[in-house]
Structure formats: structure tokens, C-alpha cells
Motif scaffolding. Structure first.
Motif, mmCIF file in Angstrom:
data_model
loop_
_atom_site.group_PDB
_atom_site.id
_atom_site.type_symbol
_atom_site.label_atom_id
_atom_site.label_comp_id
_atom_site.label_asym_id
_atom_site.label_seq_id
_atom_site.Cartn_x
_atom_site.Cartn_y
_atom_site.Cartn_z
ATOM 1 N N LEU A 19 0.847 -1.193 0.000
ATOM 2 C CA LEU A 19 0.000 0.000 0.000
ATOM 3 C C LEU A 19 0.889 1.252 0.000
ATOM 4 C CD1 LEU A 19 -3.103 0.457 0.105
ATOM 5 C CD2 LEU A 19 -2.878 0.665 2.571
ATOM 6 N N PRO A 20 1.401 1.632 -1.176
ATOM 7 C CA PRO A 20 2.351 2.756 -1.248
ATOM 8 C C PRO A 20 1.834 4.060 -0.656
ATOM 9 C CG PRO A 20 2.209 1.616 -3.355
ATOM 10 C CD PRO A 20 1.140 1.040 -2.473
ATOM 11 N N GLU A 21 0.531 4.291 -0.682
ATOM 12 C CA GLU A 21 -0.018 5.538 -0.162
ATOM 13 C C GLU A 21 -0.082 5.581 1.368
ATOM 14 O OE1 GLU A 21 -3.607 3.081 -1.701
ATOM 15 O OE2 GLU A 21 -1.508 3.327 -2.182
ATOM 16 N N TRP A 22 0.223 4.477 2.031
ATOM 17 C CA TRP A 22 0.240 4.415 3.494
ATOM 18 C C TRP A 22 1.480 5.143 3.998
ATOM 19 C CZ3 TRP A 22 -3.158 3.244 7.122
ATOM 20 C CH2 TRP A 22 -2.715 2.976 8.417
ATOM 21 N N GLU A 27 4.387 -1.886 10.153
ATOM 22 C CA GLU A 27 3.796 -2.892 11.049
ATOM 23 C C GLU A 27 2.271 -2.906 10.954
ATOM 24 O OE1 GLU A 27 4.342 0.916 13.196
ATOM 25 O OE2 GLU A 27 5.785 -0.345 12.174
ATOM 26 N N ALA A 28 1.653 -1.782 10.657
ATOM 27 C CA ALA A 28 0.193 -1.727 10.528
ATOM 28 C C ALA A 28 -0.296 -2.443 9.277
ATOM 29 C CB ALA A 28 -0.284 -0.284 10.519
ATOM 30 N N LEU A 29 0.593 -2.668 8.319
ATOM 31 C CA LEU A 29 0.216 -3.307 7.060
ATOM 32 C C LEU A 29 0.304 -4.830 7.124
ATOM 33 C CD1 LEU A 29 1.992 -0.872 4.574
ATOM 34 C CD2 LEU A 29 -0.392 -0.821 5.373
ATOM 35 N N GLN A 71 -13.917 -0.404 15.939
ATOM 36 C CA GLN A 71 -13.396 0.941 15.708
ATOM 37 C C GLN A 71 -13.170 1.707 17.005
ATOM 38 O OE1 GLN A 71 -16.480 2.052 12.768
ATOM 39 N NE2 GLN A 71 -14.775 2.774 11.527
ATOM 40 N N ASP A 72 -13.967 1.453 18.029
ATOM 41 C CA ASP A 72 -13.839 2.188 19.281
ATOM 42 C C ASP A 72 -12.851 1.553 20.261
ATOM 43 O OD1 ASP A 72 -15.649 4.081 18.410
ATOM 44 O OD2 ASP A 72 -17.372 3.012 19.244
ATOM 45 N N SER A 73 -12.225 0.445 19.851
ATOM 46 C CA SER A 73 -11.245 -0.176 20.748
ATOM 47 C C SER A 73 -9.903 -0.332 20.027
ATOM 48 C CB SER A 73 -11.771 -1.506 21.294
ATOM 49 O OG SER A 73 -12.100 -2.386 20.230
ATOM 50 N N ILE A 74 -9.709 -1.429 19.325
ATOM 51 C CA ILE A 74 -8.402 -1.674 18.695
ATOM 52 C C ILE A 74 -8.365 -1.284 17.221
ATOM 53 C CG2 ILE A 74 -7.798 -3.505 20.304
ATOM 54 C CD1 ILE A 74 -8.534 -5.531 18.110
ATOM 55 N N THR A 75 -9.422 -0.777 16.670
ATOM 56 C CA THR A 75 -9.619 -0.397 15.264
ATOM 57 C C THR A 75 -10.015 -1.603 14.416
ATOM 58 O OG1 THR A 75 -7.415 -0.668 14.257
ATOM 59 C CG2 THR A 75 -7.842 1.413 15.426
ATOM 60 N N GLY A 76 -10.586 -1.294 13.278
ATOM 61 C CA GLY A 76 -10.974 -2.340 12.350
ATOM 62 C C GLY A 76 -12.167 -3.130 12.826
ATOM 63 N N GLY A 77 -12.204 -4.387 12.390
ATOM 64 C CA GLY A 77 -13.321 -5.236 12.757
ATOM 65 C C GLY A 77 -13.042 -6.694 12.472
ATOM 66 N N GLY A 97 -7.230 -1.243 11.223
ATOM 67 C CA GLY A 97 -7.578 0.104 10.809
ATOM 68 C C GLY A 97 -7.155 0.464 9.402
ATOM 69 N N VAL A 98 -6.247 -0.285 8.810
ATOM 70 C CA VAL A 98 -5.873 -0.046 7.422
ATOM 71 C C VAL A 98 -7.106 -0.239 6.521
ATOM 72 C CG1 VAL A 98 -4.401 -0.814 5.504
ATOM 73 C CG2 VAL A 98 -3.453 -0.620 7.807
ATOM 74 N N THR A 99 -7.996 -1.129 6.927
ATOM 75 C CA THR A 99 -9.246 -1.339 6.195
ATOM 76 C C THR A 99 -10.049 -0.041 6.157
ATOM 77 O OG1 THR A 99 -9.271 -3.633 6.945
ATOM 78 C CG2 THR A 99 -11.341 -2.751 6.085
ATOM 79 N N GLU A 100 -10.093 0.650 7.289
ATOM 80 C CA GLU A 100 -10.803 1.934 7.364
ATOM 81 C C GLU A 100 -10.141 2.959 6.449
ATOM 82 O OE1 GLU A 100 -11.565 3.065 11.543
ATOM 83 O OE2 GLU A 100 -11.026 0.982 11.998
#
Length: 116
Positions: A19-22, A27-29, A71-77, A97-100
Motif C-alpha cells: 500500500l504505497p499511499e500508506w 507494522e500496521a500493514l 473501531q472504538d477499541s483496537i480499530t478495524g473489525g 484500521g488499514v481497512t478503514e
């Protein structure tokens, strides 16, 4: 939004989305908590796979269903992949959260296609 994404597996066996735009840390990827084993399946145990992802239906796509919004805790789902190419697998996975970031939110359904 329908876009093709590249996922790759490192020599250490970890999966990442390309994901070059990240602009945050790599580590998040990393794909973990079921997303990694799903990629093992759809890549046919190789070290790279391209997936078409969309928040709108398209022909031939499998569907990931959001089962728990984090989303309100660790992000994502937590998502469930009931079928892979017509075979029932009922595979749960956490998409971070990368999904978001990719979808500009957390879609209730994510459609997955397998470009040739």
C-alpha cells in the motif's frame, strides 16, 4: 470503490499488503489474526497474491461479512468469510484500521475477487 491490491509474504512468513499511499509504519500493514491464513488459502500457499476488493458487489466475488466492529477499541473489525470459491470455509479474521483507510470507513460487506 473496486481496486486490485497486492499482498506479499516475507521470508519470515509474514503477510503484508502493498500500500504505497500508506504513510505510517509498515507494522500496521501486516496481515494477522486470520487474515494471514486466509491469504495462505487464496494464494494457494505461494508468497504473493492479487485480490480485487470492493465495498460494492461484483460478479464472481466472495463476501466478507463484518461480525464485530472494533473501531472504538483496537480499530478495524472482525469479518467472516463464509465461502471461498463456492466451498464453505467459515473463516474469521481481524481486519485492522488499514481497512478503514482503504475504504474510508468500515464497510459491513467487503467483496473479494481473484484477478487472473
Amino acid at each position: 470503490m473496486k481496486k486490485t491490491f497486492r499482498f506479499y509474504k516475507t521470508d519470515k512468513g509474514s503477510w503484508y499488503i502493498d500500500l504505497p499511499e500508506w504513510t505510517d509504519g509498515i507494522e500496521a500493514l501486516q496481515m494477522v489474526e486470520g487474515a494471514d491464513t486466509m491469504l495462505d488459502t487464496v494464494s494457494n500457499q505461494s508468497d504473493e497474491v492479487y485480490l480485487e476488493l470492493s465495498d460494492e458487489p461484483f460478479e464472481g466475488a466472495d463476501v466478507l461479512h463484518l461480525t464485530e466492529n472494533l473501531q472504538d477499541s483496537i480499530t478495524g473489525g472482525i469479518y467472516m468469510m463464509p465461502f471461498y470459491k463456492g466451498t464453505e470455509i467459515n473463516h474469521p479474521m481481524w481486519l485492522c484500521g488499514v481497512t478503514e483507510f482503504v475504504f474510508k470507513g468500515l464497510p459491513p460487506l467487503i467483496y473479494v475477487g481473484y484477478p487472473v
